[in-house]
Design a protein around this motif. Structure first.
Motif, PDB file in Angstrom:
ATOM      1  N   ARG A 347       0.814  -1.213   0.000  1.00 36.80           N
ATOM      2  CA  ARG A 347       0.000   0.000   0.000  1.00 36.80           C
ATOM      3  C   ARG A 347       0.849   1.265   0.000  1.00 36.80           C
ATOM      4  O   ARG A 347       0.522   2.241  -0.685  1.00 36.80           O
ATOM      5  N   ALA A 348       1.965   1.296   0.755  1.00 37.48           N
ATOM      6  CA  ALA A 348       2.815   2.488   0.738  1.00 37.48           C
ATOM      7  C   ALA A 348       3.366   2.722  -0.663  1.00 37.48           C
ATOM      8  O   ALA A 348       3.488   3.859  -1.122  1.00 37.48           O
ATOM      9  N   THR A 349       3.686   1.626  -1.362  1.00 31.61           N
ATOM     10  CA  THR A 349       4.173   1.761  -2.730  1.00 31.61           C
ATOM     11  C   THR A 349       3.065   2.266  -3.641  1.00 31.61           C
ATOM     12  O   THR A 349       3.303   3.043  -4.573  1.00 31.61           O
ATOM     13  N   GLY A 350       1.823   1.824  -3.373  1.00 31.35           N
ATOM     14  CA  GLY A 350       0.687   2.330  -4.141  1.00 31.35           C
ATOM     15  C   GLY A 350       0.499   3.823  -3.935  1.00 31.35           C
ATOM     16  O   GLY A 350       0.276   4.575  -4.891  1.00 31.35           O
ATOM     17  N   PHE A 351       0.614   4.261  -2.680  1.00 33.24           N
ATOM     18  CA  PHE A 351       0.529   5.698  -2.410  1.00 33.24           C
ATOM     19  C   PHE A 351       1.727   6.429  -3.011  1.00 33.24           C
ATOM     20  O   PHE A 351       1.629   7.586  -3.422  1.00 33.24           O
ATOM     21  N   GLY A 352       2.880   5.734  -3.048  1.00 31.72           N
ATOM     22  CA  GLY A 352       4.051   6.328  -3.677  1.00 31.72           C
ATOM     23  C   GLY A 352       3.825   6.570  -5.156  1.00 31.72           C
ATOM     24  O   GLY A 352       4.244   7.593  -5.705  1.00 31.72           O
ATOM     25  N   THR A 353       3.158   5.615  -5.802  1.00 29.41           N
ATOM     26  CA  THR A 353       2.829   5.792  -7.213  1.00 29.41           C
ATOM     27  C   THR A 353       1.888   6.971  -7.401  1.00 29.41           C
ATOM     28  O   THR A 353       2.046   7.780  -8.327  1.00 29.41           O
ATOM     29  N   LEU A 354       0.901   7.083  -6.519  1.00 33.10           N
ATOM     30  CA  LEU A 354      -0.032   8.212  -6.576  1.00 33.10           C
ATOM     31  C   LEU A 354       0.721   9.534  -6.405  1.00 33.10           C
ATOM     32  O   LEU A 354       0.493  10.490  -7.154  1.00 33.10           O
ATOM     33  N   THR A 355       1.631   9.571  -5.436  1.00 30.11           N
ATOM     34  CA  THR A 355       2.411  10.785  -5.211  1.00 30.11           C
ATOM     35  C   THR A 355       3.289  11.106  -6.413  1.00 30.11           C
ATOM     36  O   THR A 355       3.454  12.271  -6.787  1.00 30.11           O
TER      37      THR A 355
END
Length: 420
Positions: A347-355
């Motif tokens: 999930r942190a990587t998913g948010f990283g992609t969003l960022t």
């Protein structure tokens, strides 16, 4: 849940939120002193824009790999390291003697801030109930706007009274103090003990979903694009409102910074309230998160398009204020959608992609494009064109909404395929 267990997640939120304030204070203080730097160093609008956009550019380029690293190395200690880096880099801004040195220091600010938003929100959401995701996401991300308020308002006042270098020193010291507090109070082991069960389903210990799942689901990709294009305009407002007020309304840098801070505060308030409204409206049907994000973008597009089309005056400022309130209102709903469609293990990587997408297509590109246009047609005319970007944002979110039921089924299939 005992009273003690109820308090600690809010302590984590408060400290993570405080660091996000520091993040954006260090980032946006530059915009408050644009007029001072332009006068002292004789910089063009495009060079001023590059000093702002280089931070968002580095966030966009580095957020994915650094978020991936934080998922493996440890999210909490990664956050502390990031805060120390951007605070020290802000001190370097204070001692820069020319454009090249300032650009290098701002580059390092971007390196430090690159993955903070994605890793920070992953830590916060992990210790709260999933039903609060839109509210918490909107509130946490609004820290960027509130930090921008403080950075612009305080930066303008300190810059006029003590010089622009003192403004950078203040922001750097604030960030270092918070980094120490966060490192002392928030521990990874304790955060892990407070984690809340996820609706995606129980995960096998040690199982990590494939990274390809972040990109194979169409709705996630469309959420990324829709979010970034919303933030294109919000980023323009954050970067250029002080200069717009200085040039179009004849305000001095301190007054322009303080006035711009009101509009930035509206951006943050909109993120919080729009997230809360979305959570209330989507309790029974998660697809309504898409609908609310679309509506927020539509309102912002109309208000800002009409507002910047007017001549300077009270009606213009009122419409810009309305547009600012809704300009980033989609942030909470979109972040919640990404959380709903991302396996907990990445999930942190998913948010990283969003960022990353938010930064490259939004926060970095928006101010830079407007700066280039301002050199050719004037700042006011450039700002009139910015709201047109909402057309692309709304189109992406409409298609993402249509694909959402299929996306939910694909994520469920991924969860069922976990190894025993």
């Amino acid at each position: 849940m005992t009273g003690r267990r109820k308090i600690y997640p809010w302590v984590v939120f408060a400290l993570a939120f405080g660091l996000l304030l520091s993040d954006y204070m260090s980032r946006q203080v530059l915009n408050a002193v644009f007029p001072l730097l332009k006068s002292e160093w004789g910089l063009t609008d495009s060079k001023l824009a590059s000093l702002s956009s280089v931070v968002a550019l580095m966030v966009g380029l580095l957020t994915f790999p650094l978020s991936l690293l934080a998922d493996r190395w440890g999210r909490v200690k990664s956050l502390v390291l990031m805060a120390v880096i951007w605070s020290v880099a802000t001190l370097l801004c204070a001692v820069a003697v020319n454009y090249g040195q300032m650009l290098g220091a701002r580059f390092l600010v971007g390196v430090g801030e690159a993955a903070y938003g994605s890793v920070g929100i992953a830590v916060v959401l992990s210790v709260f109930s999933p039903r609060l995701r839109s509210s918490l996401s909107g509130a946490f991300m609004a820290g960027g706007s509130f930090g921008s308020v403080l950075g612009v308002a305080l930066g303008g006042v300190i810059g006029v009274q003590l010089g622009w270098r003192a403004a950078f020193v203040f922001m750097a010291v604030f960030g270092l103090v918070l980094a120490v507090l966060f490192g002392v109070i928030v521990r990874q082991r304790k955060v892990d003990g407070y984690q809340v069960a996820d609706p995606v389903g129980a995960t096998v210990a040690g199982y990590r979903a494939p990274l390809s799942s972040l990109f194979k689901i169409a709705s996630i990709n469309l959420a990324y694009v829709g979010s970034a294009l919303n933030l294109f305009v919000a980023g323009v407002l954050l970067a250029w409102l002080p200069s717009f007020l200085n040039r179009s309304y004849g305000m001095k840098p301190d007054k322009a910074g303080a006035t711009a801070a009101i509009f930035v505060l509206l951006i943050g308030a909109g993120m919080v309230l729009c997230g809360i409204v979305t959570d209330r409206l989507s309790r029974e049907k998660q697809v309504r998160k898409w609908t609310t994000a679309i509506v927020y973008g539509l309102v912002a597009a109309v208000a800002l398009g009409v507002g910047f089309g007017l001549d300077p005056g009270k009606p213009q400022l009122i419409l810009i204020g309305i547009g600012a309130f809704f300009s980033a209102g989609a942030s909470g709903p979109v972040t919640a959608m990404v959380a709903n469609l991302t396996h907990p293990s990445i999930r942190a990587t998913g948010f990283g992609t969003l960022t990353m997408v938010n930064s490259l297509l939004g926060l970095a590109l928006g101010p830079f494009v407007v700066g280039l246009l301002a050199d050719r047609m004037g700042l006011h005319n450039a700002l009139r064109l910015a709201p047109l970007v909402y057309v692309g944002a709304i189109a992406a979110l409409l298609v993402g909404r249509a694909c959402y039921p299929t996306a939910v089924r694909r994520l469920a299939e991924l969860t069922r395929r976990q190894p025993d």
